[in-house]
Design a protein around this motif. Structure first.
Motif, mmCIF file in Angstrom:
data_model
loop_
_atom_site.group_PDB
_atom_site.id
_atom_site.type_symbol
_atom_site.label_atom_id
_atom_site.label_comp_id
_atom_site.label_asym_id
_atom_site.label_seq_id
_atom_site.Cartn_x
_atom_site.Cartn_y
_atom_site.Cartn_z
ATOM 1 N N ASN A 53 0.823 -1.270 0.006
ATOM 2 C CA ASN A 53 -0.012 -0.216 0.077
ATOM 3 C C ASN A 53 1.046 1.343 -0.018
ATOM 4 O OD1 ASN A 53 -1.771 2.318 0.815
ATOM 5 N ND2 ASN A 53 -2.993 0.712 1.801
ATOM 6 N N TRP B 175 -5.616 -8.256 0.963
ATOM 7 C CA TRP B 175 -6.731 -8.568 0.596
ATOM 8 C C TRP B 175 -7.422 -9.789 1.072
ATOM 9 C CZ3 TRP B 175 -8.216 -4.683 -3.123
ATOM 10 C CH2 TRP B 175 -7.203 -3.854 -3.505
ATOM 11 N N THR C 134 -9.091 -7.454 -8.855
ATOM 12 C CA THR C 134 -8.624 -6.296 -8.247
ATOM 13 C C THR C 134 -7.394 -6.518 -7.268
ATOM 14 O OG1 THR C 134 -10.510 -4.776 -8.377
ATOM 15 C CG2 THR C 134 -8.696 -4.062 -7.163
ATOM 16 N N ALA C 135 -7.772 -7.802 -6.467
ATOM 17 C CA ALA C 135 -6.659 -7.964 -5.632
ATOM 18 C C ALA C 135 -5.546 -8.600 -6.013
ATOM 19 C CB ALA C 135 -7.353 -8.947 -4.494
ATOM 20 N N ALA D 67 -3.491 -6.215 -8.288
ATOM 21 C CA ALA D 67 -2.642 -5.045 -7.217
ATOM 22 C C ALA D 67 -1.450 -5.754 -6.812
ATOM 23 C CB ALA D 67 -3.565 -4.816 -6.249
ATOM 24 N N ASP E 153 -7.712 1.271 -4.535
ATOM 25 C CA ASP E 153 -8.759 0.438 -3.983
ATOM 26 C C ASP E 153 -9.946 1.331 -3.708
ATOM 27 O OD1 ASP E 153 -8.267 2.075 -1.741
ATOM 28 O OD2 ASP E 153 -7.076 0.438 -0.724
ATOM 29 N N HIS F 191 -1.784 0.704 -4.553
ATOM 30 C CA HIS F 191 -1.497 -0.446 -4.286
ATOM 31 C C HIS F 191 -0.409 -1.019 -5.691
ATOM 32 C CE1 HIS F 191 -3.883 -1.323 -0.718
ATOM 33 N NE2 HIS F 191 -4.667 -0.551 -1.359
#
Length: 560
Positions: free
Chosen positions: A413, A422, A429-430, A433, A446, A452
């Motif tokens: 992050n 996550w 998305t997770a 990232a 996010d 991220h």
């Protein structure tokens, strides 16, 4: 009752004061004190001028403010010394202490404590040992001893929760005995309105150290004072129910266990599963013995975790290892964690897809398709837009909390400068990232607007995160160090390789430290393959398979 008699009772079974004549303490004329339930003995930052010997009751130690979701890293019971670090070292209080039940105590100032230690060499050694043990455990509440477990049936009347509770006793007792509880766990079932009895059971379990598992379906039993004494709370619910019978106050350390019929192909989230935040969301089918074993391990914090490290094309070694695990019948994995390419493999393994299917999907998405797309070099050289599209097509509306095995994808992050896990939300998305190497791929934003990038920057093998989740077996697969050029090589590395090599240099020492935390460490011989050598993915897969098959066969072999 005289003080000597009270101390004799408190010292029975005490690892610190066992064998000490109570008069050695009463001769010091210590002050006595009492607390009502919920009162504070001392607060973090206070001057640490005195220590306390607990005579009756239970104290909870915590850091930060005391609120509805406060977790305690230690529970102090009769016969224990607390607050001794302050007077010995002259430091302020590093934690706060609150009475979880009515408490009686003795107060020893610095001179009284040091005099007692100088006079009693055995006690002095025991205090030093207890300080060392406390330092090794740290302040993480998830590492505290597990004494009191409560399993709450939030769907009373459901055949699924009834089946789970009826059949859980046998694997639970077997696991408790194998974990060092010689007689197994004490199982208690409570009915409606037994809040006071629950409080007594929890306090007794904390004082005795005897593992106690309580089953109930009355949310009123989960009062604030009882939740403070619970070390592990599982909420059982029928996954297809429209609502759950939940207590008014429920902290984020609870585990949500959603139960599904045997024919359920993939779990799906109803609103009640996403409105609160839980430490873990487990999806189980109680008619399957394997899933009942998983529930028992989750209840006793003995889940087995598979951790998959990052490493670009070397990630195909993870799939080879999964294939070896299938052939060897290693089916007791309860949670999957991954970073970078490990997150991508973990996202598929968490849905219990066979290794052959995972291989085919990665071959399609990464090797045969065009996973990268060129972009204007403003925040990156490439984009993973195509990969995200393929993942969205594969997973559809399925969320992270809908996997059969709890899934954790790790990213760095950039806003908080911390490793981020996550554990809920959108899977593509997770995963993207976690894979977004800075400079090569753009950061991923996010829902809170925080950015991220690839988690390998901070930790390329998050075994420590698995250790914080579970006391069970941790199997980790490291994809190795940076490839070394051959003797006399004048090869100029590509921009992408330079960025990746630089990123992994920063986390190299952390990765080595993490490896030492695993119970089983797999190191496939793939150091000769560059991280971007995608054309040799089959060789990499085969190396992962052969290495894992050899190591795990030895681990699983029965001992003479």
């Amino acid at each position: 009752m005289q003080l000597d008699t009270l101390l004799s009772e408190a010292f029975t079974g005490s690892s610190l004061f066992a064998g000490l004549d109570p008069q050695r303490i009463t001769q010091l004329r210590p002050r006595t004190g009492s607390l009502r339930e919920g009162e504070v003995l001392f607060q973090q930052g206070d001057a640490g001028e005195v220590s306390y010997v607990l005579i009756r009751g239970v104290l909870g130690l915590h850091t930060g403010p005391l609120n509805a979701s406060t977790p305690f890293f230690r529970k102090v019971v009769p016969g224990e010394l607390v607050g001794e670090y302050g007077p010995i070292c002259g430091e302020p209080r590093s934690a706060s202490a609150v009475a979880l039940t009515p408490v009686d105590y003795l107060e020893l100032d610095r001179d009284q404590l040091l005099g007692l230690l100088q006079d009693q060499a055995t006690l002095q050694a025991r205090v030093l040992t207890s300080l060392a043990e406390a330092a090794s455990l740290g302040r993480d509440p998830r590492r505290a001893p597990l004494d009191a477990v409560l399993i709450h049936d939030a769907s009373p009347g459901s055949p699924l929760t009834r089946t789970a509770l009826e059949q859980l006793a046998e694997p639970l007792q077997r696991l408790a005995r194998s974990a060092g509880q010689g007689q197994g766990a004490r199982l208690e079932r409570l009915g409606a309105g037994e809040e006071q009895r629950l409080h007594g059971l929890l306090a007794d379990a904390t004082r005795s150290g005897e593992l106690t598992v309580v089953l109930s379906d009355d949310p009123g039993l989960l009062s604030r004072r009882n939740q403070l004494l619970i070390d592990r709370l599982l909420i059982l619910g029928d996954g297809q129910a429209t609502s759950l019978a939940l207590p008014e106050v429920l902290d984020e350390n609870a585990l949500l266990v959603r139960l599904w019929p045997r024919e359920q192909h993939t779990p799906s989230s109803r609103p009640w599963a996403t409105q609160r935040r839980y430490a873990q969301v487990l999806n189980l089918q109680p008619e399957r013995p394997l899933h009942l074993e998983r529930l028992a391990r989750a209840a006793l914090r003995r889940q087995n975790v598979l951790v998959l490290g990052g490493g670009g094309s070397r990630g195909f070694a993870h799939i080879g290892a999964l294939r070896a695990m299938e052939e060897l019948g290693l089916a007791d994995i309860d949670m999957v964690m991954g970073v970078s390419i490990g997150a991508l493999v973990a996202s598929l393994a968490a849905f219990e897809h066979p290794a052959e299917e995972i291989f085919a999907n990665l071959e399609r998405v990464i090797i045969k398709a065009r996973p990268y797309g060129l972009t204007l070099p403003r925040d990156s050289l490439f984009t993973l837009r195509n990969s995200r599209r393929e993942l969205q097509r594969f997973f559809g509306s399925t969320r992270i909390q809908d996997s059969w095995l709890p899934l954790r994808c790790f990213s760095a992050n950039l806003s908080s400068k911390r490793l981020h896990a996550w554990s809920q939300g959108d899977i593509p998305t997770a995963v993207i990232a976690s894979m977004s190497v800075p400079g090569i791929f753009p950061p991923v934003e996010d829902g809170q607007g925080q950015r991220h990038v690839d988690g390998g920057i901070l930790n390329n093998l998050p075994v420590g995160e698995a250790r914080r989740e579970s006391d069970g077996r941790i199997i980790a697969i490291s994809l190795g160090s940076l490839p070394q050029p051959g003797p006399g090589s004048r090869e100029r590395p590509s921009l992408g390789r330079t960025i990746i090599d630089s990123m992994l240099c920063a986390s190299h020492a952390e990765t080595q430290a993490q490896e030492r935390l695993a119970d089983v460490m797999l190191h496939p011989d793939i150091g000769r393959f560059p991280f971007l050598e995608w054309k040799r993915y089959r060789e990499i897969h085969d190396e992962g398979y052969s290495h894992a098959h050899q190591v795990l066969r030895e681990v699983l072999a029965p001992r003479p």
